[in-house]
Design a protein around this motif. Structure first.
Motif, PDB file in Angstrom:
ATOM      1  N   THR A 215       0.828  -1.211   0.000  1.00 31.28           N
ATOM      2  CA  THR A 215       0.000   0.000   0.000  1.00 31.28           C
ATOM      3  C   THR A 215       0.862   1.262   0.000  1.00 31.28           C
ATOM      4  O   THR A 215       0.759   2.101  -0.893  1.00 31.28           O
ATOM      5  N   ALA A 216       1.739   1.389   0.991  1.00 30.36           N
ATOM      6  CA  ALA A 216       2.571   2.592   1.118  1.00 30.36           C
ATOM      7  C   ALA A 216       3.826   2.528   0.257  1.00 30.36           C
ATOM      8  O   ALA A 216       4.389   3.554  -0.116  1.00 30.36           O
ATOM      9  N   GLY A 217       4.289   1.311  -0.062  1.00 30.20           N
ATOM     10  CA  GLY A 217       5.518   1.159  -0.833  1.00 30.20           C
ATOM     11  C   GLY A 217       6.681   0.822   0.071  1.00 30.20           C
ATOM     12  O   GLY A 217       6.725   1.230   1.234  1.00 30.20           O
ATOM     13  N   VAL A 218       7.647   0.077  -0.469  1.00 30.02           N
ATOM     14  CA  VAL A 218       8.776  -0.364   0.341  1.00 30.02           C
ATOM     15  C   VAL A 218       9.588   0.817   0.869  1.00 30.02           C
ATOM     16  O   VAL A 218      10.102   0.783   1.986  1.00 30.02           O
ATOM     17  N   GLY A 219       9.677   1.891   0.095  1.00 28.89           N
ATOM     18  CA  GLY A 219      10.423   3.069   0.548  1.00 28.89           C
ATOM     19  C   GLY A 219       9.784   3.752   1.736  1.00 28.89           C
ATOM     20  O   GLY A 219      10.474   4.342   2.570  1.00 28.89           O
ATOM     21  N   ALA A 220       8.457   3.662   1.824  1.00 29.35           N
ATOM     22  CA  ALA A 220       7.740   4.320   2.916  1.00 29.35           C
ATOM     23  C   ALA A 220       8.089   3.700   4.262  1.00 29.35           C
ATOM     24  O   ALA A 220       8.124   4.405   5.286  1.00 29.35           O
ATOM     25  N   LEU A 221       8.354   2.402   4.290  1.00 30.64           N
ATOM     26  CA  LEU A 221       8.718   1.748   5.546  1.00 30.64           C
ATOM     27  C   LEU A 221      10.045   2.292   6.066  1.00 30.64           C
ATOM     28  O   LEU A 221      10.223   2.475   7.272  1.00 30.64           O
ATOM     29  N   ARG A 222      10.969   2.550   5.169  1.00 30.01           N
ATOM     30  CA  ARG A 222      12.266   3.097   5.589  1.00 30.01           C
ATOM     31  C   ARG A 222      12.132   4.556   6.033  1.00 30.01           C
ATOM     32  O   ARG A 222      12.740   4.973   7.009  1.00 30.01           O
TER      33      ARG A 222
END
Length: 430
Positions: A215-222
């Protein structure tokens, strides 16, 4: 994982052996790399306490010594939990072993920030550049390499082909709506769609983590980890999508009290054909067979589906592995050993004898299991990678992710409360 360590392959070894291995007692916090009579002794700490890995790794150490007569390797093997406890104490003391097991992520960053870990970027680049790119991700901090992988894996869905056929599901779903439809079809056919070890919490975390990636994207987790803010719409949506699944009551009866690798746990429920799927790592087939009967050729694998309208892609994977790092100032012999461990010859032996997935592309030829080949294909094609959240983040934050997601699955926390709780833990961990 509920236990964030275990490289997941480490968890496999521990679960198969029933955590019954006897740890070797280690002395001190690393050698001084000094020489006695012209011989350099290096201390290698690892978690290979179970067979066949224990014997294979000891044999590799002896082989390296034979090739390097002036080097002796002192092996210290500790079971996972004991290892983590000892390493925490050694990190606090400021003295680490010459070579030590690492899962990368938050713990490695703490050690690097304390100046305790050797920067391997320049000293290993000539040969580490050839390793599988996704395998190196957990050990890269600010573009610099602080560890060398020996194992890599990913989380995905393992499914029973026969039960899918019984429910009229022709092919594994590739979208979240298609996945929910598959769950509904399985229930309608009288099949339990999913097995879950609710007691251990970490298996449930996989769902929320993947949904956040989709949903948010892998970059958003970082970015969220850096900003200490997980309250964005993508993270709340991840919880809402998970709640959609939970509302369908897809898990086996008594799942909240179920463990992972016990005879009545998650793996056995799938391995005995009592549930159609589980979301688990590449070690799943072996644990399913060990805890239950196993499905053999009837077992299939597919990646976590995309969420329609989300930022994430099917080719972005969630997983991790195991690696080795060096203490700051470790002798050159320690670097040489990492190079030896990462050669095609060594990796082929590790893949063939211990069941890890190859990090040296040329070692892929010894993979024979079709499902492991499928996992390896996904890893090679990965366009993004996210380390297990309970390893990527500071320990307290990772634990809060596990706890909060477990509460959502149990119905005691809302998607918004999950996001707020993780944010609170991240703020306190500063």
């Amino acid at each position: 994982m509920g236990d964030p360590a275990l490289s997941r392959r480490g968890f496999l070894a521990a679960s198969v052996a029933g955590l019954g291995a006897t740890a070797l007692s280690g002395c001190g916090g690393g050698s001084d790399g000094g020489s006695s009579s012209g011989t350099t002794t290096i201390e290698w700490w690892n978690i290979s306490t179970t067979e066949p890995t224990r014997t294979v790794w000891a044999g590799l150490a002896r082989k390296f010594e034979a090739q390097n007569p002036k080097v002796k390797i002192k092996i210290v093997q500790l079971e996972n939990d004991a290892y983590k406890s000892k390493m925490t104490a050694l990190t606090a003391s400021g003295k680490l072993p010459d070579i030590f097991h690492t899962w990368g992520g938050g713990v490695l960053k703490q050690q690097v920030d304390a100046g305790l870990v050797e920067d391997l970027t320049d000293g290993t680049g000539s040969w580490a550049d050839g390793l599988l790119p996704v395998a190196k991700e957990p050990y890269l901090l600010d573009g610099k390499a602080y560890g060398i992988p020996f194992d890599i894996g990913m989380i995905g869905f393992w499914y029973n082909r026969t039960l899918f056929g019984k429910a009229g599901i022709g092919a594994p779903p590739t979208t979240w709506s298609g996945f929910l439809e598959a769950v509904t079809r399985l229930k309608s056919s009288g099949v339990t769609p999913l097995a879950l070890a609710g007691k251990e919490k970490w298996p449930g975390m996989y769902y929320w983590a993947y949904l956040a990636m989709r949903t948010a994207g892998v970059g958003a987790l970082r970015k969220a980890a850096d900003s200490k803010d997980f309250t964005g719409a993508g993270f709340v949506d991840a919880g809402r999508h998970l709640k959609e699944l939970v509302t369908l009551q897809p898990f086996q009866k008594g799942f909240l009290g179920a463990a992972y690798s016990t005879p009545t746990g998650q793996a056995a429920t799938v391995g005995n054909g009592r549930a159609a799927m589980e979301l688990m790592g590449q070690w799943a087939p072996v644990v399913e067979a060990d805890a239950g009967k196993g499905l053999g050729a009837n077992l299939g694998f597919f990646p976590f589906p995309e969420v329609e309208g989300g930022e994430g892609k099917l080719t972005e994977v969630f997983g991790g592995g195991g690696g080795h790092a060096l203490r700051s100032g470790a002798p050159q012999a320690a670097v040489d050993f990492l190079k030896f461990f990462a050669t095609e010859t060594t990796d082929r032996e590790l893949v063939r004898k211990t069941g890890v997935l190859p990090v040296v592309p040329a070692a892929e030829s010894v993979l024979t299991d079709p499902n492991l080949k499928a996992v390896q294909t996904q890893l090679k094609a990965a366009t993004g990678f996210q380390l297990y959240l309970d390893q990527a983040y500071a320990p307290a934050v990772g634990q809060e992710v596990n706890d909060s997601v477990a509460a959502l699955i149990a119905g005691s926390k809302s998607p918004e409360q999950v996001a707020q709780s993780i944010t609170g833990a991240a703020e306190e961990a500063q």
